[in-house]
Enzyme design. Structure first.
Site, PDB file in Angstrom:
ATOM      1  N   SER A 175      38.561  37.328  42.620  1.00 62.74           N
ATOM      2  CA  SER A 175      39.315  36.783  43.145  1.00 62.74           C
ATOM      3  C   SER A 175      39.016  35.110  42.580  1.00 62.74           C
ATOM      4  O   SER A 175      39.450  34.877  41.894  1.00 62.74           O
ATOM      5  CB  SER A 175      39.891  36.180  45.199  1.00 62.74           C
ATOM      6  OG  SER A 175      41.134  35.986  45.838  1.00 62.74           O
ATOM      7  N   ASP A 271      48.255  44.627  41.382  1.00 59.56           N
ATOM      8  CA  ASP A 271      47.210  43.757  42.660  1.00 59.56           C
ATOM      9  C   ASP A 271      47.827  42.954  43.740  1.00 59.56           C
ATOM     10  O   ASP A 271      48.733  42.224  43.689  1.00 59.56           O
ATOM     11  CB  ASP A 271      46.612  41.886  42.283  1.00 59.56           C
ATOM     12  CG  ASP A 271      45.206  41.577  42.191  1.00 59.56           C
ATOM     13  OD1 ASP A 271      45.610  40.949  43.245  1.00 59.56           O
ATOM     14  OD2 ASP A 271      44.555  41.280  41.447  1.00 59.56           O
ATOM     15  N   HIS A 338      42.829  44.738  45.993  1.00 54.58           N
ATOM     16  CA  HIS A 338      42.617  43.073  44.851  1.00 54.58           C
ATOM     17  C   HIS A 338      40.866  42.836  45.768  1.00 54.58           C
ATOM     18  O   HIS A 338      40.136  42.700  47.043  1.00 54.58           O
ATOM     19  CB  HIS A 338      43.107  42.468  46.083  1.00 54.58           C
ATOM     20  CG  HIS A 338      42.884  40.713  45.485  1.00 54.58           C
ATOM     21  ND1 HIS A 338      43.248  39.893  44.401  1.00 54.58           N
ATOM     22  CD2 HIS A 338      42.288  39.678  46.278  1.00 54.58           C
ATOM     23  CE1 HIS A 338      43.146  39.399  44.583  1.00 54.58           C
ATOM     24  NE2 HIS A 338      42.335  38.452  45.407  1.00 54.58           N
TER      25      HIS A 338
END
Length: 400
Positions: A175, A271, A338
């Site tokens: 991330s 995502d 994600h």
């Protein structure tokens, strides 16, 4: 009755311990880098940076993985103050232990190419993907914008602990940590020995610049705020900033072609964090009409799915800087997810997501050791049966 209950708890504890032993490194203790404070390399609240370190062994003793933790960003004083007294702004609030799984796992059966490497997780507490550097500290809020200093201080500390002899090294992260791995990729290589094989593997860090469903440039405006607040421009690609300005150069699509170090992008074309926060942020959906679609794109109406498919098309276009280089690799699946490299069930398991009959772990390992190149983009949702159930992990990646 009481004895029976105690036995139940003991059996449960034994099962948990066996699971930890069989599937991962268990929990790795935290280390605070107290010496970094003298260099001004501190979290938002002024506390020292921290990391977790599980030493390598055998043939992996001179190989290193540095994994950068994620957790969004703060774009102004107000949002940074909200993080200041949390684990994302202060090492005083961080857990004393961290579980190591996926690419950080120390079991060969679960991480065949990297299990015996030195594996480090650097905690995230600066709010700028390790790019900020502002000397002045406003005494009224006591906020420190020093992410770039944290990165340098921890890397130099690891060099002194043996990374100066590295033969292999990977900079990775998830991330905001994945974005940090992209933005700091060449910088990371510059610290390593000239003869070392150094590469970067960002996970879910390829955030793209697209307007939201209302047509507003929400993420572009937000990233402009991050870069301005944290003074990030000096640590962004000079080639990029001279063409586009600093704000846009926080997006991987504008800097990917300038990265000289080999890089492997792991990302979902759908995502889940980007769809929830870039394509459909709450401000663009005040009545919550997209709620079911955002929870699971299988629930999207035909019109909503068209917008989601449009995001995928934009995402693929944004990968052009990666696709045009033989030293770069990518695993772009069609899962609604994600972050994948740090989760064992997604990194390397019998039912893990696959492209070209290959798991993420196998694809990254083959590419790193140059056994086989890997550049694959999945077909459009819902074509990939290996994606399984969506794993959103939203709590670990706060909204912006």
């Amino acid at each position: 009755m009481e004895i029976s209950r105690i036995w139940q708890w003991l059996n449960l504890l034994v099962c948990v311990l066996l699971l930890v032993k069989s599937e991962g490194s268990g929990f790795v203790p935290i280390t605070y880098l107290e010496d970094a404070e003298s260099k001004g390399a501190v979290c938002l609240d002024g506390s020292p940076p921290a990391y977790h370190f599980d030493k390598g062994s055998g043939e992996g003793v001179n190989s290193w993985i540095v994994f950068l933790e994620g957790g969004g960003w703060c774009s102004d004083v107000s949002s940074c103050l909200e993080r200041k007294d949390t684990r994302l702004g202060s090492s005083k609030q961080m857990d004393m232990q961290s579980g190591f799984n996926g690419i950080l796992n120390n079991q060969q059966d679960y991480n065949p190419d990297f299990y015996n490497w030195n594996r480090i997780k650097i905690r995230y507490c600066d709010g700028s993907s390790f790019t900020g550097d502002v000397e002045e500290v406003d005494p009224t809020n006591n906020l420190h914008f020093r992410g770039a200093r944290i990165f340098e201080a921890v890397i130099k500390h690891l060099l002194a602990k043996g990374m100066e002899n590295a033969e292999n090294a990977i900079l990775s992260g998830c991330s905001a940590g994945g974005l940090a791995a992209i933005l700091n990729c060449d910088r990371f290589k510059s610290f390593l020995p000239n003869g070392a094989r150094v590469k970067c593997v960002p996970d879910a860090g390829y955030f793209i610049n697209v307007p939201d469903v209302s047509g507003t440039k929400h993420i572009e405006n937000f990233y402009n705020g991050v870069v301005e607040t944290h003074g990030s421009a000096k640590y962004l690609s000079k080639s990029c900033t001279s063409k586009y300005g600093a704000g846009l150069c926080f997006f991987p699509q504008y800097v990917a072609q300038d990265i000289a170090t080999p890089i492997f992008v792991v990302n979902a074309a759908y995502d889940s964090w980007q769809i929830r926060n870039i394509l459909i942020p709450s401000m663009a959906d005040p009545h919550g009409s997209w709620k079911n679609c955002k929870e699971n794109i299988s629930n999207c109406t035909p019109d909503e799915l068209d917008a989601v498919q449009g995001f995928r098309e934009d995402f693929i276009k944004a990968l052009s800087g990666v696709q045009n280089s033989p030293s770069k690799g990518m695993f772009i699946d069609s899962c609604y997810i994600h972050c994948q490299t740090g989760m064992q069930e997604l990194w390397f398991n019998p039912d893990a997501p696959q492209l070209a009959n290959t798991t993420i772990a196998k694809a990254v390992g083959d590419w790193f050791y140059e056994r086989k190149p890997f550049q694959h983009i999945d077909c459009a949702f819902p074509c990939n049966p290996t994606c399984g159930k969506p794993v959103l992990n939203v709590k670990a990646h706060p909204e912006i």
